[in-house]
Write an enzyme that holds these catalytic residues in place. Structure first.
Site, PDB file in Angstrom:
ATOM      1  N   HIS A 170      77.952 -24.131  94.721  1.00 45.79           N
ATOM      2  CA  HIS A 170      79.095 -23.747  93.873  1.00 45.79           C
ATOM      3  C   HIS A 170      78.609 -23.527  92.432  1.00 45.79           C
ATOM      4  O   HIS A 170      78.989 -24.242  91.505  1.00 45.79           O
ATOM      5  CB  HIS A 170      80.089 -24.914  93.954  1.00 45.79           C
ATOM      6  N   GLU A 274      79.510 -18.297  94.227  1.00 48.07           N
ATOM      7  CA  GLU A 274      79.101 -19.370  95.128  1.00 48.07           C
ATOM      8  C   GLU A 274      78.615 -18.783  96.453  1.00 48.07           C
ATOM      9  O   GLU A 274      79.338 -18.019  97.097  1.00 48.07           O
ATOM     10  CB  GLU A 274      80.291 -20.305  95.365  1.00 48.07           C
TER      11      GLU A 274
END
Ligand code: BG6
Length: 301
Positions: A170, A274
């Site tokens: 992320h 991400e």
């Protein structure tokens, strides 16, 4: 106790002049890396890359100026590891969003200095079955930190049944002004638009961020490039075994409400891109199997 732990980490894994461990406060241990190619830092909790700045470049990884470094709390910025699910848990809203890997204590298993001048670091998380994740699993994170940043998230199914994992690296990227970037590589992909009730849409052209963006791009395995006009650079995201990409920027109202972005306009200096396996693109791992999700980040002018 803490001093003894730090001493042991520095003795076992420190690299003279390049890699050392420190207490960032309240026993929160951070590894500092400084080699000929970059400066970087990684938290032991979550095997979480916090910063990475290649030599003669502006920082590439964004970290909130007011990020809280605390036991069992997620960190706003860096590279949180979302695992073994992405976003909310499918059936139990009491379980933490993005899984528990990012807030768990990981062990360092090796560090070394590579011939090309970069540092190699490996972490592992050995999970015993419990109510939130009833599978024996070993997870490893292997990093190569230098002029490029490489990360491989490796999942071993040690249990006696198949398991379905969602996962994401992320990554919060630094941009000069999110309103003046373009993201390439997701053209024509279908995506789930979480900002408009999770309806499915198709991307037209490259991505320009001019409002809140929270999208899961599906069936997308190719490289992504963030073109930053103000910094006059491109961030290249090369990925392997990742079939989804999430693009997220909270924009003004959400940024203000989250309270850990620093200034109200803290969202302007970041964008999350991400590399993931999420939503329709989760991974089923057979008994005894291993899955590797890899990324490599690099810069060009
Ligand atoms: C993104 C999600 O990956 O992470 C967003 O798509 C979410 O919906 C964001 O808001 C931040 O999540 P968290 O749990 O770190 O605040």
């Amino acid at each position: 106790m803490l001093n003894a732990q730090l001493l042991k980490l520095n003795q076992s894994f420190g690299i003279q002049g390049q890699l050392s461990f420190r207490d960032a406060g309240d026993g929160f241990i951070v590894m500092d890396i400084q080699n000929d190619q970059c400066v970087a830092s990684v938290a032991l909790q979550g095997a979480h890359v916090m910063t990475w700045q290649p030599k003669d470049e502006a920082p590439v990884i964004w970290m909130s100026p007011v990020a809280k470094l605390a036991a069992a709390k997620s960190i706003r910025g860096g590279v949180p590891i979302c695992w073994p699910w992405f976003g909310p848990h499918v059936s139990d809203s009491n379980l933490p969003a993005h899984g528990f890997a990012r807030t768990s204590a990981w062990d360092v298993i090796s560090t070394s200095k590579l011939e090309n001048g970069a540092c190699q670091i490996s972490f592992c998380l050995q999970h015993q079955p419990n109510t939130s994740w009833p599978y024996a699993t070993r997870v490893e994170m292997h990093m190569m930190i230098g002029a490029e940043l490489e990360m491989t998230l490796q999942t071993y199914n040690l249990s006696d049944s198949p398991m379905v994992i969602g996962q994401a690296l992320h990554t919060y990227f630094c941009v000069d002004d999110v309103r003046n970037i373009v993201i390439h590589g997701l053209e024509d992909c279908d995506y789930i638009d979480k900002v408009s009730g999770s309806v499915r849409k198709q991307q037209q052209g490259s991505i320009v961020v001019a409002e809140e963006v929270d999208r899961i791009y599906l069936d997308q395995g190719q490289d992504v490039v963030i073109e930053d006009f103000n910094l006059q650079r491109r961030i290249h995201i090369h990925k392997e075994n990742s079939h989804a990409t999430i693009v997220w920027n909270p924009w003004l109202e959400k940024c203000k409400s989250m309270g850990d972005f620093g200034a109200d306009d803290g969202y302007l200096g970041m964008v999350c891109v991400e590399s993931a396996n999420a939503d329709e693109d989760v991974v089923t791992l057979a008994v005894g199997d291993t899955h590797r999700l890899s990324v490599r980040y690099s810069l060009t002018a």
